[in-house]
Design a protein around this motif. Sequence first.
Motif, mmCIF file in Angstrom:
data_model
loop_
_atom_site.group_PDB
_atom_site.id
_atom_site.type_symbol
_atom_site.label_atom_id
_atom_site.label_comp_id
_atom_site.label_asym_id
_atom_site.label_seq_id
_atom_site.Cartn_x
_atom_site.Cartn_y
_atom_site.Cartn_z
ATOM 1 N N LEU B 43 -0.248 -67.254 -43.242
ATOM 2 C CA LEU B 43 0.136 -65.897 -42.857
ATOM 3 C C LEU B 43 1.582 -65.922 -42.377
ATOM 4 O O LEU B 43 1.971 -66.773 -41.586
ATOM 5 N N HIS B 44 2.359 -64.979 -42.840
ATOM 6 C CA HIS B 44 3.731 -64.835 -42.384
ATOM 7 C C HIS B 44 3.846 -63.581 -41.530
ATOM 8 O O HIS B 44 3.527 -62.488 -41.991
ATOM 9 N N LEU B 45 4.328 -63.750 -40.319
ATOM 10 C CA LEU B 45 4.527 -62.604 -39.435
ATOM 11 C C LEU B 45 5.761 -61.842 -39.887
ATOM 12 O O LEU B 45 6.864 -62.398 -39.951
ATOM 13 N N ILE B 46 5.600 -60.573 -40.224
ATOM 14 C CA ILE B 46 6.742 -59.791 -40.715
ATOM 15 C C ILE B 46 7.210 -58.742 -39.716
ATOM 16 O O ILE B 46 8.403 -58.419 -39.667
ATOM 17 N N HIS B 47 6.320 -58.187 -38.939
ATOM 18 C CA HIS B 47 6.706 -57.222 -37.897
ATOM 19 C C HIS B 47 5.709 -57.274 -36.758
ATOM 20 O O HIS B 47 4.544 -57.624 -36.965
ATOM 21 N N TYR B 48 6.160 -56.923 -35.563
ATOM 22 C CA TYR B 48 5.228 -56.762 -34.452
ATOM 23 C C TYR B 48 5.773 -55.727 -33.486
ATOM 24 O O TYR B 48 6.944 -55.315 -33.559
ATOM 25 N N SER B 49 4.890 -55.308 -32.596
ATOM 26 C CA SER B 49 5.248 -54.250 -31.643
ATOM 27 C C SER B 49 4.566 -54.541 -30.321
ATOM 28 O O SER B 49 3.392 -54.920 -30.274
ATOM 29 N N TYR B 50 5.299 -54.333 -29.230
ATOM 30 C CA TYR B 50 4.744 -54.530 -27.900
ATOM 31 C C TYR B 50 4.129 -53.250 -27.342
ATOM 32 O O TYR B 50 3.475 -53.272 -26.306
ATOM 33 N N GLY B 51 4.410 -52.134 -28.010
ATOM 34 C CA GLY B 51 3.897 -50.857 -27.536
ATOM 35 C C GLY B 51 4.659 -49.721 -28.181
ATOM 36 O O GLY B 51 5.487 -49.934 -29.083
#
Lengths: 108, 111
Positions: B43-51
């Motif tokens: 799995l490649h992490l492409i985006h994330y969000s803290y809120g």
Amino acid sequence: SQQGEEDPQALSIQEGENATMNCSYKTSINNLQWYRQNSGRGLVHLILIRSNEREKHSGRLRVTLDTSKKSSSLLITASRAADTASYFCATSDNDMRFGAGTRLTVKP
Amino acid sequence: EADIYQTPRYLVIGTGKKITLECSQTMGHDKMYWYQQDPGMELHLIHYSYGVNSTEKGDLSSESTVSRIRTEHFPLTLESARPSHTSQYLCASRAGDYTQYFGPGTRLTVL
């Protein structure tokens, strides 16, 4: 990045045998988690072990953690054909990262 | 079953089209993630969000963008799809105990 790396890449066993998968990571952690993925699906959380724990059990699963070696192992006892899946470890951080996983095949 | 949903489950589109992959969760989790995964691969992490109003790029260089206007909603948009975007896209949210909950994934094929 705190990416877990699983070993072996693939494992094939007979039903009833035990399966052991290993995970190594690079930096200090708060906890380590194991996930399972059936083909073409999302991952499902199996078990979490905290950095101050050395061993944890959940049903047929046993996880160990050695923070001095930065490694963890997942043991599945008395495997079943339904255990066939890919297994991933991940270390907890603000941004979770996964390795390539171990592809387990359990032959009936 | 986790309360995290992805639509569509399968999508076949032509090159150059704009698409949005939907992800929503009803668990009230602040942290959400998008991963890209080719069959049998990592799995490649492409985006994330803290809120809400927080978005960050992951490790894999991606031509996609994300938004986080509401806690429960984290859509991913490709402005101009290409065959190299063909992959499975997995959305996840994270609980306070660090457990991640994954959606079923969207399998995208760009012709």
